[in-house]
Design an enzyme around this catalytic site. Structure first.
Site, PDB file in Angstrom:
ATOM      1  N   SER A   1       0.847  -1.196   0.000  1.00 22.15           N
ATOM      2  CA  SER A   1       0.000   0.000   0.000  1.00 22.15           C
ATOM      3  C   SER A   1       0.881   1.244   0.000  1.00 22.15           C
ATOM      4  O   SER A   1       1.888   1.317   0.707  1.00 22.15           O
ATOM      5  CB  SER A   1      -0.980  -0.024   1.170  1.00 22.15           C
ATOM      6  OG  SER A   1      -0.297  -0.186   2.372  1.00 22.15           O
ATOM      7  N   MET A   2       0.481   2.196  -0.823  1.00 25.26           N
ATOM      8  CA  MET A   2       1.315   3.383  -1.076  1.00 25.26           C
ATOM      9  C   MET A   2       0.546   4.676  -0.797  1.00 25.26           C
ATOM     10  O   MET A   2       0.751   5.687  -1.483  1.00 25.26           O
ATOM     11  CB  MET A   2       1.770   3.379  -2.543  1.00 25.26           C
ATOM     12  CG  MET A   2       2.486   2.123  -2.998  1.00 25.26           C
ATOM     13  SD  MET A   2       4.188   2.056  -2.450  1.00 25.26           S
ATOM     14  CE  MET A   2       4.925   3.275  -3.493  1.00 25.26           C
ATOM     15  N   GLY A   3      -0.369   4.652   0.177  1.00 27.08           N
ATOM     16  CA  GLY A   3      -1.118   5.859   0.527  1.00 27.08           C
ATOM     17  C   GLY A   3      -1.920   6.380  -0.651  1.00 27.08           C
ATOM     18  O   GLY A   3      -2.584   5.619  -1.346  1.00 27.08           O
TER      19      GLY A   3
ATOM     20  N   GLY B   1      -2.167   4.847  -4.229  1.00 28.72           N
ATOM     21  CA  GLY B   1      -2.860   3.584  -4.472  1.00 28.72           C
ATOM     22  C   GLY B   1      -2.140   2.396  -3.874  1.00 28.72           C
ATOM     23  O   GLY B   1      -1.387   2.532  -2.902  1.00 28.72           O
TER      24      GLY B   1
ATOM     25  N   GLY C   1      -5.356   0.974   5.817  1.00 26.78           N
ATOM     26  CA  GLY C   1      -4.661  -0.271   5.477  1.00 26.78           C
ATOM     27  C   GLY C   1      -5.435  -1.489   5.967  1.00 26.78           C
ATOM     28  O   GLY C   1      -5.508  -2.521   5.282  1.00 26.78           O
ATOM     29  N   ASP C   2      -6.014  -1.376   7.159  1.00 26.29           N
ATOM     30  CA  ASP C   2      -6.798  -2.500   7.705  1.00 26.29           C
ATOM     31  C   ASP C   2      -8.023  -2.752   6.816  1.00 26.29           C
ATOM     32  O   ASP C   2      -8.419  -3.897   6.579  1.00 26.29           O
ATOM     33  CB  ASP C   2      -7.285  -2.183   9.130  1.00 26.29           C
ATOM     34  CG  ASP C   2      -6.150  -1.794  10.059  1.00 26.29           C
ATOM     35  OD1 ASP C   2      -4.992  -2.117   9.749  1.00 26.29           O
ATOM     36  OD2 ASP C   2      -6.430  -1.145  11.090  1.00 26.29           O
TER      37      ASP C   2
HETATM   38  O1  LIG Z   1      -0.803  -2.758  16.481  1.00 26.28           O
HETATM   39  P1  LIG Z   1      -0.146  -1.517  15.970  1.00 26.28           P
HETATM   40  O2  LIG Z   1       0.758  -1.772  14.824  1.00 26.28           O
HETATM   41  O3  LIG Z   1       0.508  -0.759  17.076  1.00 26.28           O
HETATM   42  O4  LIG Z   1      -1.256  -0.589  15.364  1.00 26.28           O
HETATM   43  C1  LIG Z   1      -2.414  -0.293  16.075  1.00 26.28           C
HETATM   44  C2  LIG Z   1      -3.134   0.850  15.445  1.00 26.28           C
HETATM   45  O5  LIG Z   1      -3.360   0.564  14.085  1.00 26.28           O
HETATM   46  C3  LIG Z   1      -4.729   0.701  13.743  1.00 26.28           C
HETATM   47  O6  LIG Z   1      -5.277  -0.582  13.648  1.00 26.28           O
HETATM   48  C4  LIG Z   1      -4.845   1.415  12.430  1.00 26.28           C
HETATM   49  O7  LIG Z   1      -4.158   0.674  11.450  1.00 26.28           O
HETATM   50  C5  LIG Z   1      -5.372   1.433  14.901  1.00 26.28           C
HETATM   51  O8  LIG Z   1      -6.695   1.000  15.110  1.00 26.28           O
HETATM   52  C6  LIG Z   1      -4.480   1.096  16.060  1.00 26.28           C
HETATM   53  O9  LIG Z   1      -4.426   2.159  16.966  1.00 26.28           O
END
Ligand SMILES: O=P(O)(O)OC[C@H]1O[C@](O)(CO)[C@@H](O)[C@@H]1O
Length: 311
Positions: free
Chosen positions: A221-223, A226, A252-253
C-alpha cells in the site's frame, strides 16, 4: 464452501481520535471534537469483513478492563468474539487529526504486557476453526511476547492448514516472513524498515515482487498513490479516485478486510483489488472504519483504476 475469516489482534487498542484545526507542538492545543473507538488492526479488519457480509470472528487478546466495551462493539457489528482475556487494560492510541491539512499524528502506546504462554490459549482458539480458514494475524506484539514464540505461533497456524495472512512491521514482520505466510501487506514505510534504507516507489515495487516469489499474495500500500497487488504471477496497480479525507487511520486495515472478503469468495485479482481499494477509501472518509453506505462503496469501487503489469 466459503472459508470463514478469523482475525487475531494480540495488542488491541482503544483509538482516541481528536480533531483540531492545527496542532502546535510545545503549546496548548484546544481539541474541537473527540471520539473513542475500539480498534487494533485485526479488530478493524474484522469489522470491514463483517460489514461486507462475510462470516468473521475476532480473536487474540483483550484486557479485562475493556472486555465489555469491545464485546459490545464487535457484537453490534456482527463479529463473533474469540478473544482471550488477560488482566489489565488495552492501550489508548491517540490520533490527532489536523483538519487544516488532513495530517494525522499518531501516539501509539505499548499496551498489554503478557508472557509467551498466553499465545497457546490464542492458538487453541485458532485451531478450533475449520481447516482452510483465512486467518489474519494483525498489528504489533504486546510486551513480553518473544519473536521465537510468535514465529512458532504463526507456524502452528500455517501447519493447521489455514491460509495465513500477516500484517505487522519491524522484527515481527521479519519473523513472519521466516514462516512463509500466504499473504503480507506492507506499506512503503514498513518495507523501508525491513530493508533498512529509503526506497523509491519503483524500488519498493521491485522489493514486493521479490517477496512475491515466496509469499502467494503481496499487497503493497502506497497511501494516496494507491496500492499494488501481486498474486499468481500477476501484478496490478489500483488507483482510487480522490475523496474528502477525514482520517487515514485504519485505511490499510480496510484494504486488507476488502481483500480477504474477496479471497474468501474466490474473486479474481482485479475484483479483489477494486473492492479492497474502495474499502480503504471508505475508511479515509471517516474517523473510524466500516462500510457506512453500500451505494457509496459501489461508486468508489467503480472509480478505482486498475492497471496491470506482468511480474
Ligand atoms: O498494532 P499496531 O501496529 O501498534 O497498530 C495499532 C493501530 O493501528 C490501527 O489498527 C490502524 O491501522 C489502529 O486502530 C491502532 O491504533
Amino acid at each position: 464452501m466459503i472459508p470463514p475469516v478469523m482475525t487475531i489482534t494480540l495488542n488491541p487498542a482503544l483509538d482516541q481520535t481528536v480533531m483540531l484545526n492545527q496542532l502546535t507542538t510545545g503549546a496548548l492545543n484546544l481539541v474541537e471534537s473527540q471520539c473513542d473507538i475500539p480498534g487494533g488492526k485485526g479488530i478493524n479488519v474484522a469489522r470491514v469483513v463483517s460489514d461486507l457480509g462475510g462470516a468473521v470472528s475476532a480473536g487474540g487478546l483483550l484486557g479485562n478492563n475493556h472486555r465489555l466495551l469491545f464485546e459490545d462493539y464487535l457484537s453490534r457489528h456482527g463479529v463473533a468474539l474469540r478473544q482471550i482475556c488477560v488482566e489489565g487494560s488495552v492501550r489508548t492510541n491517540v490520533k490527532v487529526v489536523e483538519q487544516s491539512t488532513g495530517q494525522v499524528t499518531e501516539l501509539n502506546l505499548p499496551g498489554l504486557c503478557v508472557s509467551d504462554d498466553v499465545l497457546q490459549a490464542v492458538l487453541d482458539s485458532v485451531l478450533r476453526q475449520p481447516s482452510g480458514s483465512l486467518v489474519a494475524v494483525c498489528g504489533s506484539l504486546p510486551k513480553g511476547v518473544s519473536q521465537q514464540a510468535f514465529g512458532e505461533f504463526l507456524l502452528a497456524i500455517r501447519n493447521a492448514g489455514h491460509f495465513l495472512a500477516v500484517d505487522t512491521r519491524g522484527e515481527a514482520l521479519r519473523t513472519a516472513l521466516s514462516v512463509k505466510p500466504h499473504l503480507i501487506k506492507p506499506n512503503l514505510q514498513e518495507l523501508q524498515e525491513l530493508e533498512g534504507q529509503k526506497l523509491t516507489a519503483s524500488q519498493a515495487l521491485d522489493n514486493a515482487t521479490e517477496l512475491s516469489q515466496s509469499v502467494d499474495h503481496v499487497i503493497l500500500s502506497m497511501g494516496d498513490s494507491g496500492a499494488w497487488f501481486l498474486a499468481g504471477g500477476d501484478c496490478l496497480h489500483a488507483q482510487p479516485d480522490s475523496v474528502n479525507i477525514v482520517s487515514t487511520v485504519g485505511a490499510g486495515d480496510s484494504l486488507l478486510g476488502g481483500y480477504l472478503f474477496g479471497l474468501s469468495h474466490n474473486f479474481p485479482l482485479h475484483q479483489m483489488a477494486e473492492l479492497a481499494t474502495a474499502c480503504a477509501m471508505e475508511a479515509v472518509m471517516q474517523a473510524g472504519v466500516g462500510i457506512q453506505c453500500p451505494d457509496q462503496l459501489e461508486r468508489l469501487r467503480k472509480n478505482v483504476i486498475i492497471t496491470s503489469r506482468r511480474t
